[in-house]
Write a protein that holds these residues in place. Structure first.
Motif, short mmCIF file in Angstrom:
data_model
loop_
_atom_site.label_atom_id
_atom_site.label_comp_id
_atom_site.label_asym_id
_atom_site.label_seq_id
_atom_site.Cartn_x
_atom_site.Cartn_y
_atom_site.Cartn_z
N VAL A 168 -34.19 -18.15 -105.05
CA VAL A 168 -32.89 -19.17 -105.29
C VAL A 168 -32.16 -18.46 -104.20
CG1 VAL A 168 -30.96 -19.48 -106.55
CG2 VAL A 168 -33.08 -19.00 -107.86
N PRO A 169 -31.90 -19.54 -103.16
CA PRO A 169 -30.96 -19.28 -102.04
C PRO A 169 -29.53 -19.25 -102.54
CG PRO A 169 -32.43 -21.25 -101.45
CD PRO A 169 -32.64 -20.92 -102.90
N VAL A 170 -28.73 -18.02 -101.93
CA VAL A 170 -27.54 -17.97 -102.79
C VAL A 170 -26.47 -17.95 -101.49
CG1 VAL A 170 -25.98 -16.33 -103.83
CG2 VAL A 170 -28.43 -16.66 -104.67
N ASP A 183 -32.47 -25.24 -105.39
CA ASP A 183 -31.48 -25.55 -104.78
C ASP A 183 -30.63 -24.35 -104.65
OD1 ASP A 183 -32.36 -28.10 -104.44
OD2 ASP A 183 -31.32 -28.72 -106.19
N MET A 184 -29.79 -24.34 -103.31
CA MET A 184 -28.83 -23.26 -103.23
C MET A 184 -27.54 -23.19 -104.25
SD MET A 184 -26.45 -22.78 -99.89
CE MET A 184 -25.37 -23.98 -100.27
N GLU A 209 -36.78 -28.18 -98.44
CA GLU A 209 -37.96 -28.80 -98.13
C GLU A 209 -39.20 -27.85 -97.38
OE1 GLU A 209 -36.98 -32.64 -96.58
OE2 GLU A 209 -36.42 -33.37 -98.68
N ARG A 210 -38.62 -27.41 -96.20
CA ARG A 210 -39.53 -26.67 -95.13
C ARG A 210 -39.67 -25.46 -95.97
NH1 ARG A 210 -36.16 -25.49 -91.69
NH2 ARG A 210 -35.85 -23.47 -91.66
N TRP A 211 -38.90 -24.72 -96.71
CA TRP A 211 -39.12 -23.27 -97.54
C TRP A 211 -40.31 -23.58 -98.41
CZ3 TRP A 211 -33.31 -22.06 -97.86
CH2 TRP A 211 -33.00 -21.70 -96.66
N GLN A 212 -40.02 -24.89 -99.30
CA GLN A 212 -41.02 -25.22 -100.30
C GLN A 212 -42.35 -25.31 -99.71
OE1 GLN A 212 -40.22 -25.20 -103.82
NE2 GLN A 212 -42.37 -24.93 -103.63
N LYS A 213 -42.49 -25.96 -98.68
CA LYS A 213 -44.01 -25.85 -97.86
C LYS A 213 -44.37 -24.90 -97.54
CE LYS A 213 -46.02 -28.53 -94.05
NZ LYS A 213 -46.00 -29.79 -92.97
#
Length: 242
Positions: free
Chosen positions: A105-107, A149-150, A126-130
């Motif tokens: 989880v980005p914070v 999501d952040m 999207e890039r981090w999920q890839k």
């Protein structure tokens, strides 16, 4: 052996691999008919497959054997990672997935220098999920961890309310070995700060929500080092490196 994920439960004795995975198998790995690969279903069933055909739609494989995938840790660690500068988050996501993280989880915390707009943030997620998907395949995970999501820091604390939550703070705290052990299971949430760490007020807010401050030793670790040290330590202390 090449390792891939499928969104379908493999009930039949054959499966068609499509999209980017299909192109990777044929163009990058240059695999051939008769070669074997592993497919993992959403139910974490590991299927040994043999390539039988290359078509315009994708790569056809037949299922030779199946078994439950046993590669996931017995603890579900959610990493609440404050946004870092540049491409450091790419590195954090990749290595955290390799180490066994359950969710990321980005914070957005008070000292974050990186504060992307909503459109920019969507592209980053999207890039981090890839990146997470590629790291899960490379490390033979039983699932692809989700990059969420952040969340603003208070919302992240709310998200962690049902977990054994720990905030790593250079201002002092409990020894990690006193908080987790081989008997620890279930859901763990760990909060890691950005380059400037957490503000004392944020730590107090976390403590008020039952989050326990902890340290990673007497040295100050970089923002991209701390989450990996924390994850490695938790996996070791809970017996998931055995």
């Amino acid at each position: 052996m090449p390792w891939f994920f499928t969104n379908e439960e493999l009930e039949d004795d054959s499966c068609l691999i499509i999209g980017e995975d299909s192109r990777h198998i044929e163009k990058s790995l240059r695999m051939r008919i008769g070669e074997e690969l592993t497919l993992v279903s959403p139910e974490q069933v590991e299927s040994l497959c043999e390539i039988t055909e290359f078509t315009q739609e994708g790569v056809r494989v037949c299922v030779k054997a199946q078994k439950p995938c046993e590669n996931e840790p017995k603890v579900n660690v959610t990493l609440y990672q404050s946004l870092t500068k540049g491409d450091k988050m790419d590195f954090i996501v990749q290595k955290a997935v390799e180490l066994g993280v359950h969710r990321i989880v980005p914070v957005l915390s008070a000292r974050c220098i990186s504060r992307p707009e909503e459109k920019q943030m969507k592209k980053k997620i999207e890039r981090w999920q890839k990146i997470a998907s590629g790291a899960a395949s490379q490390s033979c995970r039983g699932k692809i961890p989700q990059v969420e999501d952040m969340l603003a820091f208070p919302k992240a604390l709310e998200d962690a309310k049902d977990k054994k939550a720990i905030i790593f703070y250079e201002g002092g705290g409990e020894k990690l070995s006193s908080l987790v052990s081989t008997d620890t299971g279930g859901d763990i949430g760990i909060f890691i700060g950005s380059e400037g760490g957490f503000e004392p007020l944020e730590v107090e807010q976390a403590k008020a929500r039952g989050v326990v401050p902890a340290t990673l030793g007497k040295r100050i670790l970089r923002a991209e080092t701390a989450p990996l040290a924390a994850l490695s330590s938790i996996m070791l202390l809970t017996g998931n490196f055995d």
